[in-house]
Design an enzyme around this catalytic site. Structure first.
Site, mmCIF file in Angstrom:
data_model
loop_
_atom_site.group_PDB
_atom_site.id
_atom_site.type_symbol
_atom_site.label_atom_id
_atom_site.label_comp_id
_atom_site.label_asym_id
_atom_site.label_seq_id
_atom_site.Cartn_x
_atom_site.Cartn_y
_atom_site.Cartn_z
ATOM 1 N N ASN A 9 1.325 73.940 11.423
ATOM 2 C CA ASN A 9 1.042 75.010 10.461
ATOM 3 C C ASN A 9 2.185 76.023 10.563
ATOM 4 O O ASN A 9 2.276 76.763 11.535
ATOM 5 C CB ASN A 9 -0.309 75.655 10.808
ATOM 6 C CG ASN A 9 -0.602 76.877 9.959
ATOM 7 O OD1 ASN A 9 0.112 77.162 8.987
ATOM 8 N ND2 ASN A 9 -1.644 77.611 10.316
ATOM 9 N N LYS A 11 2.666 78.575 8.832
ATOM 10 C CA LYS A 11 2.232 79.931 8.452
ATOM 11 C C LYS A 11 3.233 80.541 7.464
ATOM 12 O O LYS A 11 3.804 79.815 6.649
ATOM 13 C CB LYS A 11 2.015 80.780 9.701
ATOM 14 C CG LYS A 11 1.056 80.088 10.687
ATOM 15 C CD LYS A 11 0.522 80.976 11.778
ATOM 16 C CE LYS A 11 -0.449 80.173 12.646
ATOM 17 N NZ LYS A 11 -1.052 80.962 13.698
ATOM 18 N N HIS A 94 -8.735 79.077 7.988
ATOM 19 C CA HIS A 94 -7.946 79.517 9.137
ATOM 20 C C HIS A 94 -8.350 80.948 9.493
ATOM 21 O O HIS A 94 -8.623 81.762 8.607
ATOM 22 C CB HIS A 94 -6.445 79.450 8.824
ATOM 23 C CG HIS A 94 -5.608 79.610 10.053
ATOM 24 N ND1 HIS A 94 -5.390 80.844 10.630
ATOM 25 C CD2 HIS A 94 -4.981 78.712 10.848
ATOM 26 C CE1 HIS A 94 -4.648 80.681 11.721
ATOM 27 N NE2 HIS A 94 -4.388 79.384 11.873
ATOM 28 N N GLU A 96 -6.755 83.464 10.330
ATOM 29 C CA GLU A 96 -5.954 84.532 9.724
ATOM 30 C C GLU A 96 -6.438 84.828 8.302
ATOM 31 O O GLU A 96 -6.357 85.967 7.840
ATOM 32 C CB GLU A 96 -4.463 84.144 9.760
ATOM 33 C CG GLU A 96 -3.907 84.245 11.172
ATOM 34 C CD GLU A 96 -2.778 83.279 11.494
ATOM 35 O OE1 GLU A 96 -2.189 82.693 10.574
ATOM 36 O OE2 GLU A 96 -2.504 83.116 12.707
ATOM 37 N N GLU A 166 -9.983 76.346 16.729
ATOM 38 C CA GLU A 166 -8.906 77.252 17.103
ATOM 39 C C GLU A 166 -9.498 78.567 17.606
ATOM 40 O O GLU A 166 -9.860 79.434 16.791
ATOM 41 C CB GLU A 166 -8.007 77.547 15.894
ATOM 42 C CG GLU A 166 -7.331 76.328 15.321
ATOM 43 C CD GLU A 166 -6.064 76.692 14.552
ATOM 44 O OE1 GLU A 166 -5.001 76.183 14.917
ATOM 45 O OE2 GLU A 166 -6.132 77.506 13.618
ATOM 46 N N GLY A 172 -1.292 82.194 18.857
ATOM 47 C CA GLY A 172 -0.083 83.008 18.903
ATOM 48 C C GLY A 172 -0.002 83.938 20.095
ATOM 49 O O GLY A 172 0.816 84.857 20.121
ATOM 50 N N SER A 211 -1.804 78.038 20.754
ATOM 51 C CA SER A 211 -0.745 78.019 21.766
ATOM 52 C C SER A 211 -0.504 76.637 22.386
ATOM 53 O O SER A 211 -0.227 76.530 23.584
ATOM 54 C CB SER A 211 -1.019 79.069 22.860
ATOM 55 O OG SER A 211 -1.013 80.373 22.292
HETATM 56 P P1 13P Z 1 -0.071 78.941 17.647
HETATM 57 O O1 13P Z 1 0.186 77.508 18.011
HETATM 58 O O2 13P Z 1 1.147 79.703 17.267
HETATM 59 O O3 13P Z 1 -0.910 79.621 18.686
HETATM 60 O O4 13P Z 1 -0.968 78.929 16.298
HETATM 61 C C1 13P Z 1 -2.073 78.102 16.228
HETATM 62 C C2 13P Z 1 -2.562 78.097 14.829
HETATM 63 O O5 13P Z 1 -3.074 79.096 14.338
HETATM 64 C C3 13P Z 1 -2.399 76.882 14.030
HETATM 65 O O6 13P Z 1 -3.108 76.932 12.845
#
Ligand code: 13P
Length: 250
Positions: A9, A11, A94, A96, A166, A172, A211
């Site tokens: 992803n 983002k 997601h 976010e 997740e 992150g 992560s």
């Molecule tokens: P990270 O791997 O940067 O922690 O992000 C995970 C994520 O949100 C994938 O959709």
């Protein structure tokens, strides 16, 4: 046997230039044959990525509209348009988008259904915040997020969907769930599916995200109910992403 999936992803990262470099890096990777590999670029770059690596790597969208077909919906992209571009998958829910954009369960249900109506595979993302984990509410929260789709659309929709667990506190942050913490939640998710339909539960791929790096991927993917990963930051580096894909193949 469930075929593992490793999905990147990206983002809201990338420029035409950096995407071109990442595509080149992905083309050069030796990817394991038993693993499904996918990337989710920002929509603006989907065509570029499909043209560059679409033959070996599935391409998905990070978001899609609540309506399946094109129409008057300013700023949105219809799942039928994504399918027309060659997309195979779409992320739904997601954290976010749930937390920062404020997408409600009602919106996610419509996005999930619209995506499937156009032949896209939804990747439903669920997960608890740190506060919820500390209050011992992880399984309750994740269970409710999953039930919201099952109650609205039926268990059968998971015959053509992927679930990504997740934990919000691991996204992150560099804080990964331990393999056992992740496995416990994945096992609970599979049990919840099995209570409605054993076959669907057996076949649905459950990805872990938060992560994941080359250094911790093999241990996570070695757990019985973890069928791959949804990778954020580490998917922006082709070599690191390739190493994570290989970890899923072992
Ligand atoms: P990270 O791997 O940067 O922690 O992000 C995970 C994520 O949100 C994938 O959709």
């Amino acid at each position: 046997m469930r075929r593992p999936i490793v999905a990147g992803n990206w983002k809201m990262h990338g420029t035409r230039d950096s995407v071109a470099k990442l595509i080149k890096g992905l083309r050069d990777l030796a990817l394991p044959s038993g693993v499904e590999v996918a990337v989710f670029p920002p929509s603006l770059y989907i065509n570029q990525v499909i043209e560059g690596v679409g033959k070996v790597i599935a391409v998905g969208a990070q978001n899609s509209a609540i309506e399946p077909e094109q129409g008057a919906l300013t700023g949105e992209i219809a799942p039928s348009q994504l399918a027309d571009a060659g997309c195979k998958l779409v992320l739904v829910g997601h954290s976010e988008r749930r937390q920062i954009i404020g997408e409600s369960e009602a919106v996610l249900i419509r996005k999930f259904a619209a995506a499937q109506a156009c032949g896209l595979t939804p990747v439903l993302c669920i997960g608890e915040t740190l506060e919820e984990r500390e209050a011992q509410k992880t399984l309750e929260i994740v269970g409710r997020q999953l039930d919201s789709i099952i109650d609205a659309l039926g268990i059968e929709v998971f015959a053509n969907a992927v679930i990504a667990y997740e934990p919000v506190w691991a996204i992150g942050t560099g804080l990964t769930a331990t393999p056992q913490q992740a496995q416990d939640v994945h096992e609970a998710i599979r049990k919840q599916l099995a209570a409605k339909n054993a076959e669907v539960a057996q076949n649905t791929r459950l990805l872990y995200g938060g992560s994941v790096k080359a250094a911790n991927a093999a241990e996570l993917f070695g757990m019985p109910d973890i069928d791959g990963g949804l990778i954020g930051g580490a998917s922006l580096n082709a070599d690191e992403f390739g190493a994570i894909c290989r970890a899923a193949g072992n």
